[in-house]
Scaffold this motif. Structure first.
Motif, PDB file in Angstrom:
ATOM      1  N   VAL A  79       1.014  -1.219  -0.172  1.00 43.76           N
ATOM      2  CA  VAL A  79      -0.155   0.193   0.085  1.00 43.76           C
ATOM      3  C   VAL A  79       1.109   1.337   0.026  1.00 43.76           C
ATOM      4  O   VAL A  79       1.904   1.399   0.865  1.00 43.76           O
ATOM      5  CB  VAL A  79      -0.913  -0.118   1.300  1.00 43.76           C
ATOM      6  CG1 VAL A  79      -1.914   1.195   1.363  1.00 43.76           C
ATOM      7  CG2 VAL A  79      -2.019  -1.337   1.265  1.00 43.76           C
ATOM      8  N   LYS A  80       0.850   2.061  -0.952  1.00 37.68           N
ATOM      9  CA  LYS A  80       1.213   3.309  -0.987  1.00 37.68           C
ATOM     10  C   LYS A  80       1.171   4.333   0.134  1.00 37.68           C
ATOM     11  O   LYS A  80      -0.045   4.698   0.464  1.00 37.68           O
ATOM     12  CB  LYS A  80       1.318   4.050  -2.540  1.00 37.68           C
ATOM     13  CG  LYS A  80       2.274   5.248  -2.229  1.00 37.68           C
ATOM     14  CD  LYS A  80       2.009   6.156  -3.605  1.00 37.68           C
ATOM     15  CE  LYS A  80       2.737   7.298  -3.591  1.00 37.68           C
ATOM     16  NZ  LYS A  80       2.804   8.133  -4.795  1.00 37.68           N
ATOM     17  N   ASP A  81       2.025   4.603   0.801  1.00 37.93           N
ATOM     18  CA  ASP A  81       2.048   5.595   1.772  1.00 37.93           C
ATOM     19  C   ASP A  81       2.750   6.867   1.173  1.00 37.93           C
ATOM     20  O   ASP A  81       4.075   7.061   1.260  1.00 37.93           O
ATOM     21  CB  ASP A  81       2.634   5.322   3.103  1.00 37.93           C
ATOM     22  CG  ASP A  81       2.663   6.367   4.011  1.00 37.93           C
ATOM     23  OD1 ASP A  81       1.991   7.252   3.903  1.00 37.93           O
ATOM     24  OD2 ASP A  81       3.013   6.415   5.191  1.00 37.93           O
ATOM     25  N   ALA A  82       2.051   8.050   0.806  1.00 39.60           N
ATOM     26  CA  ALA A  82       2.642   9.090   0.161  1.00 39.60           C
ATOM     27  C   ALA A  82       3.100  10.277   1.400  1.00 39.60           C
ATOM     28  O   ALA A  82       3.512  11.196   0.974  1.00 39.60           O
ATOM     29  CB  ALA A  82       1.708   9.947  -0.681  1.00 39.60           C
ATOM     30  N   GLY A  83       3.092   9.807   2.669  1.00 38.86           N
ATOM     31  CA  GLY A  83       3.486  10.918   3.704  1.00 38.86           C
ATOM     32  C   GLY A  83       2.420  11.858   3.730  1.00 38.86           C
ATOM     33  O   GLY A  83       1.377  11.511   3.733  1.00 38.86           O
ATOM     34  N   ASP A  84       3.019  13.159   3.772  1.00 35.99           N
ATOM     35  CA  ASP A  84       2.218  14.307   3.950  1.00 35.99           C
ATOM     36  C   ASP A  84       1.946  14.879   2.448  1.00 35.99           C
ATOM     37  O   ASP A  84       1.503  16.244   2.571  1.00 35.99           O
ATOM     38  CB  ASP A  84       2.750  15.291   4.991  1.00 35.99           C
ATOM     39  CG  ASP A  84       2.470  14.755   6.336  1.00 35.99           C
ATOM     40  OD1 ASP A  84       1.601  14.182   6.667  1.00 35.99           O
ATOM     41  OD2 ASP A  84       3.670  15.141   7.073  1.00 35.99           O
ATOM     42  N   PRO A  86       0.029  15.787  -0.806  1.00 43.97           N
ATOM     43  CA  PRO A  86      -1.512  15.382  -1.373  1.00 43.97           C
ATOM     44  C   PRO A  86      -1.522  14.679  -2.740  1.00 43.97           C
ATOM     45  O   PRO A  86      -1.764  15.285  -3.688  1.00 43.97           O
ATOM     46  CB  PRO A  86      -2.094  16.752  -1.267  1.00 43.97           C
ATOM     47  CG  PRO A  86      -0.732  17.682  -1.713  1.00 43.97           C
ATOM     48  CD  PRO A  86       0.484  17.166  -1.108  1.00 43.97           C
ATOM     49  N   ASP A  87      -1.144  13.561  -2.603  1.00 38.12           N
ATOM     50  CA  ASP A  87      -0.824  12.714  -3.864  1.00 38.12           C
ATOM     51  C   ASP A  87      -2.146  11.959  -4.154  1.00 38.12           C
ATOM     52  O   ASP A  87      -2.622  11.186  -3.355  1.00 38.12           O
ATOM     53  CB  ASP A  87       0.402  11.694  -3.539  1.00 38.12           C
ATOM     54  CG  ASP A  87       0.961  11.222  -4.682  1.00 38.12           C
ATOM     55  OD1 ASP A  87       0.031  10.450  -5.605  1.00 38.12           O
ATOM     56  OD2 ASP A  87       2.162  10.846  -4.917  1.00 38.12           O
ATOM     57  N   ALA A  88      -2.362  11.883  -5.451  1.00 36.19           N
ATOM     58  CA  ALA A  88      -3.498  11.048  -6.028  1.00 36.19           C
ATOM     59  C   ALA A  88      -3.554   9.593  -5.713  1.00 36.19           C
ATOM     60  O   ALA A  88      -4.484   8.964  -5.911  1.00 36.19           O
ATOM     61  CB  ALA A  88      -3.634  11.547  -7.561  1.00 36.19           C
ATOM     62  N   THR A  89      -2.169   9.265  -5.709  1.00 36.87           N
ATOM     63  CA  THR A  89      -1.959   7.697  -5.374  1.00 36.87           C
ATOM     64  C   THR A  89      -1.838   7.137  -4.032  1.00 36.87           C
ATOM     65  O   THR A  89      -1.658   6.261  -4.021  1.00 36.87           O
ATOM     66  CB  THR A  89      -0.907   7.291  -6.401  1.00 36.87           C
ATOM     67  OG1 THR A  89       0.257   7.796  -6.056  1.00 36.87           O
ATOM     68  CG2 THR A  89      -0.991   7.367  -7.878  1.00 36.87           C
ATOM     69  N   HIS A  90      -1.975   8.227  -3.028  1.00 36.37           N
ATOM     70  CA  HIS A  90      -1.773   7.735  -1.651  1.00 36.37           C
ATOM     71  C   HIS A  90      -2.780   6.850  -1.432  1.00 36.37           C
ATOM     72  O   HIS A  90      -3.866   6.796  -1.747  1.00 36.37           O
ATOM     73  CB  HIS A  90      -2.053   8.930  -0.804  1.00 36.37           C
ATOM     74  CG  HIS A  90      -2.042   8.488   0.563  1.00 36.37           C
ATOM     75  ND1 HIS A  90      -0.826   8.117   1.256  1.00 36.37           N
ATOM     76  CD2 HIS A  90      -2.719   8.629   1.440  1.00 36.37           C
ATOM     77  CE1 HIS A  90      -0.987   8.081   2.407  1.00 36.37           C
ATOM     78  NE2 HIS A  90      -2.496   8.239   2.743  1.00 36.37           N
ATOM     79  N   ALA A 171      -6.125   7.965 -12.116  1.00 39.44           N
ATOM     80  CA  ALA A 171      -5.132   8.772 -13.121  1.00 39.44           C
ATOM     81  C   ALA A 171      -6.156   9.960 -13.768  1.00 39.44           C
ATOM     82  O   ALA A 171      -5.641  10.889 -13.960  1.00 39.44           O
ATOM     83  CB  ALA A 171      -5.023   7.838 -14.162  1.00 39.44           C
ATOM     84  N   LYS A 172      -7.472   9.794 -13.194  1.00 42.35           N
ATOM     85  CA  LYS A 172      -8.306  11.056 -13.820  1.00 42.35           C
ATOM     86  C   LYS A 172      -7.782  12.201 -13.160  1.00 42.35           C
ATOM     87  O   LYS A 172      -8.222  13.217 -13.309  1.00 42.35           O
ATOM     88  CB  LYS A 172      -9.782  10.725 -13.718  1.00 42.35           C
ATOM     89  CG  LYS A 172     -10.183   9.573 -14.693  1.00 42.35           C
ATOM     90  CD  LYS A 172     -11.548   9.198 -14.383  1.00 42.35           C
ATOM     91  CE  LYS A 172     -11.958   7.986 -15.338  1.00 42.35           C
ATOM     92  NZ  LYS A 172     -13.530   7.527 -14.928  1.00 42.35           N
ATOM     93  N   LYS A 173      -7.339  12.268 -11.937  1.00 45.05           N
ATOM     94  CA  LYS A 173      -6.785  13.220 -10.892  1.00 45.05           C
ATOM     95  C   LYS A 173      -5.371  13.794 -11.390  1.00 45.05           C
ATOM     96  O   LYS A 173      -4.727  14.774 -10.595  1.00 45.05           O
ATOM     97  CB  LYS A 173      -6.965  12.677  -9.580  1.00 45.05           C
ATOM     98  CG  LYS A 173      -8.157  12.281  -9.212  1.00 45.05           C
ATOM     99  CD  LYS A 173      -8.291  11.779  -7.806  1.00 45.05           C
ATOM    100  CE  LYS A 173      -9.661  11.497  -7.232  1.00 45.05           C
ATOM    101  NZ  LYS A 173      -9.701  10.899  -5.728  1.00 45.05           N
ATOM    102  N   GLY A 184      -4.441   4.365 -16.841  1.00 45.56           N
ATOM    103  CA  GLY A 184      -3.857   4.024 -15.301  1.00 45.56           C
ATOM    104  C   GLY A 184      -2.639   5.159 -14.930  1.00 45.56           C
ATOM    105  O   GLY A 184      -2.713   6.021 -15.735  1.00 45.56           O
ATOM    106  N   ILE A 185      -2.144   4.958 -13.894  1.00 47.48           N
ATOM    107  CA  ILE A 185      -1.297   5.644 -13.281  1.00 47.48           C
ATOM    108  C   ILE A 185      -0.125   5.470 -13.859  1.00 47.48           C
ATOM    109  O   ILE A 185       0.025   4.371 -14.779  1.00 47.48           O
ATOM    110  CB  ILE A 185      -1.511   5.893 -11.780  1.00 47.48           C
ATOM    111  CG1 ILE A 185      -0.872   4.287 -11.400  1.00 47.48           C
ATOM    112  CG2 ILE A 185      -2.727   6.289 -11.262  1.00 47.48           C
ATOM    113  CD1 ILE A 185      -0.405   4.288  -9.659  1.00 47.48           C
ATOM    114  N   SER A 186       1.354   6.360 -13.627  1.00 48.77           N
ATOM    115  CA  SER A 186       2.246   6.014 -14.178  1.00 48.77           C
ATOM    116  C   SER A 186       3.166   5.385 -12.815  1.00 48.77           C
ATOM    117  O   SER A 186       2.799   5.986 -11.660  1.00 48.77           O
ATOM    118  CB  SER A 186       3.128   7.234 -14.497  1.00 48.77           C
ATOM    119  OG  SER A 186       2.437   7.890 -15.753  1.00 48.77           O
ATOM    120  N   ILE A 187       4.139   4.741 -13.342  1.00 41.36           N
ATOM    121  CA  ILE A 187       4.910   4.129 -12.051  1.00 41.36           C
ATOM    122  C   ILE A 187       6.301   5.006 -12.013  1.00 41.36           C
ATOM    123  O   ILE A 187       6.956   4.842 -12.921  1.00 41.36           O
ATOM    124  CB  ILE A 187       5.267   2.594 -12.201  1.00 41.36           C
ATOM    125  CG1 ILE A 187       3.845   1.737 -12.406  1.00 41.36           C
ATOM    126  CG2 ILE A 187       6.007   2.080 -11.053  1.00 41.36           C
ATOM    127  CD1 ILE A 187       3.090   1.974 -10.984  1.00 41.36           C
TER     128      ILE A 187
END
Length: 380
Positions: A79-84, A86-90, A171-173, A184-187
């Motif tokens: 599970v991605k944790d983007a920290g603080d 404001p990431d769309a993929t968090h 990805a729409k965000k 989809g999103i990018s890696i």
């Protein structure tokens, strides 16, 4: 004595906890699944070496091994944790499925599954038709898998499929569709670390967007300072392809340098009074943290359109560029004032970023309504 609060100072209350990129999480999931393929059981946590050399322990979820023999497939997710940030993929589940490729010793085939974007345009440094997994994450995934898979790779190869459930909605965000990355999103991730509100990431996205436009054969680029000014510019320039429109935000230098490097013949800038003033100041980065608006420029522009002396003094003492725009609007001086300011911005930009291109500046108000357009031959 209390410190005077500047515009943008509320950002100081934001957190600074770092997180991990989609690339790092994918590498961890791939390494965990590979361990599962070897041992018959996916571990609950996994050590992963990031591109920056740091080793991190990631929790692993949804681990399982299905099938037997050469048909065995190991599955793991992180599970991605983007920290603080404001990431769309968090919160995204970066998922890896790993299986053997019989008699293909040493081979690692990396594929994109559901939720990972598909590249449809040139200019991204990735194969058209392939998955949107950037080069550094690709290498990092392979390196982590090789670390634990020597036994398998001595005889067989491995196929690694990275997927992201719900990635098409995430990805729409993002700006992926604008860049030609669909479904989809990018890696991503050059270090493996997400830094909150990363200006480096935004700057890189500006450069990449211009690169994509150039790779498509576009000769014009429209650099806007935000979403509202971009929508305004799109209405003014309906004949241009969507790829021509790039939100440069505060990154004036990066945007102009890339446009010049990519031999753009026509550069448009779409902006409002505040950013125009910052461009007139010659700032490479126009964010409020870098420098305040030069009220002297605003006052001089007001003087040039015959504003009353008392108002000029008020503008010189005011906190914002908006004050000048609103006060001059009452006097019916909106268009001449903004034309004067746009001319000053243009002269500054052409001096700072010389090149074989034509420059036009499109100016809108705070509601995104057209005020004026100033072309190069009018201002220089």
């Amino acid at each position: 004595m209390s410190e005077k609060l500047r515009k943008g100072d509320t950002r100081r209350t934001r957190g600074n906890r770092t997180g991990f990129t989609t690339g790092a999480c994918s590498a961890a999931a791939a390494r965990a699944a590979t361990c599962g393929l070897l041992a018959g059981e996916v571990p609950a946590s996994i050590a992963c070496r990031l591109p920056n050399g740091r080793e991190v322990i990631f929790a692993v979820i949804d681990g399982r091994v299905d099938g037997e023999g050469s048909d065995r497939v190991a599955h793991a997710a992180v599970v991605k944790d983007a920290g603080d940030d404001p990431d769309a993929t968090h919160g995204a589940h970066l998922t890896a499925d790993v299986r053997r490729l019989p008699r293909q010793a040493g081979e690692i085939h990396l594929r994109g599954g559901p939720g990972v974007g598909i590249v449809t345009r040139e200019g991204l440094g990735l194969a058209v038709g392939g998955p949107a997994i950037n080069p550094v994450p690709q290498q990092n995934i392979r390196d982590n898998v090789r670390t634990v898979a020597a036994e398998i790779l001595a005889v067989d190869g491995l196929e690694i499929s990275i997927s992201v459930p719900g990635g098409d909605e995430m990805a729409k965000k993002t700006l992926n569709a604008r860049l030609g990355i669909l479904d989809g999103i990018s890696i991503l991730g050059t270090t493996g670390i997400v830094r909150p509100y990363s200006t480096a990431a935004f700057r890189a996205s500006v450069v990449q967007a211009i690169d994509v436009a150039a790779a498509q054969g576009q000769s014009s680029v429209v650099l806007t300072t935000g979403g509202r000014s971009e929508k305004f510019a799109m209405r003014q320039l309906p004949g241009l392809d969507e790829a021509c429109f790039v939100q440069m935000g505060d990154f004036v230098k990066a945007a102009f340098a890339t446009a010049i490097k990519r031999h753009m013949r026509q550069v448009y800038v779409g902006a409002m009074v505040g950013k125009l003033t910052k461009m007139s100041q010659g700032l490479a980065v126009t964010h409020a943290w870098r420098a305040e608006v030069d009220r002297e420029i605003l006052a001089e522009a007001a003087r040039a359109v015959a504003a009353p002396a008392e108002l000029i003094a008020d503008i010189r003492a005011a906190e914002t560029a908006r004050f000048a725009a609103e006060k001059l609007a009452v006097l019916g001086l909106t268009v001449p004032f903004h034309r004067e300011l746009a001319g000053r911005a243009m002269r500054s930009l052409k001096q700072q970023y010389p090149g074989d291109y034509r420059l036009s500046i499109l100016v809108c108000d705070f509601e995104g309504r057209f005020i004026c357009q100033v072309d190069e031959h009018e201002a220089l």
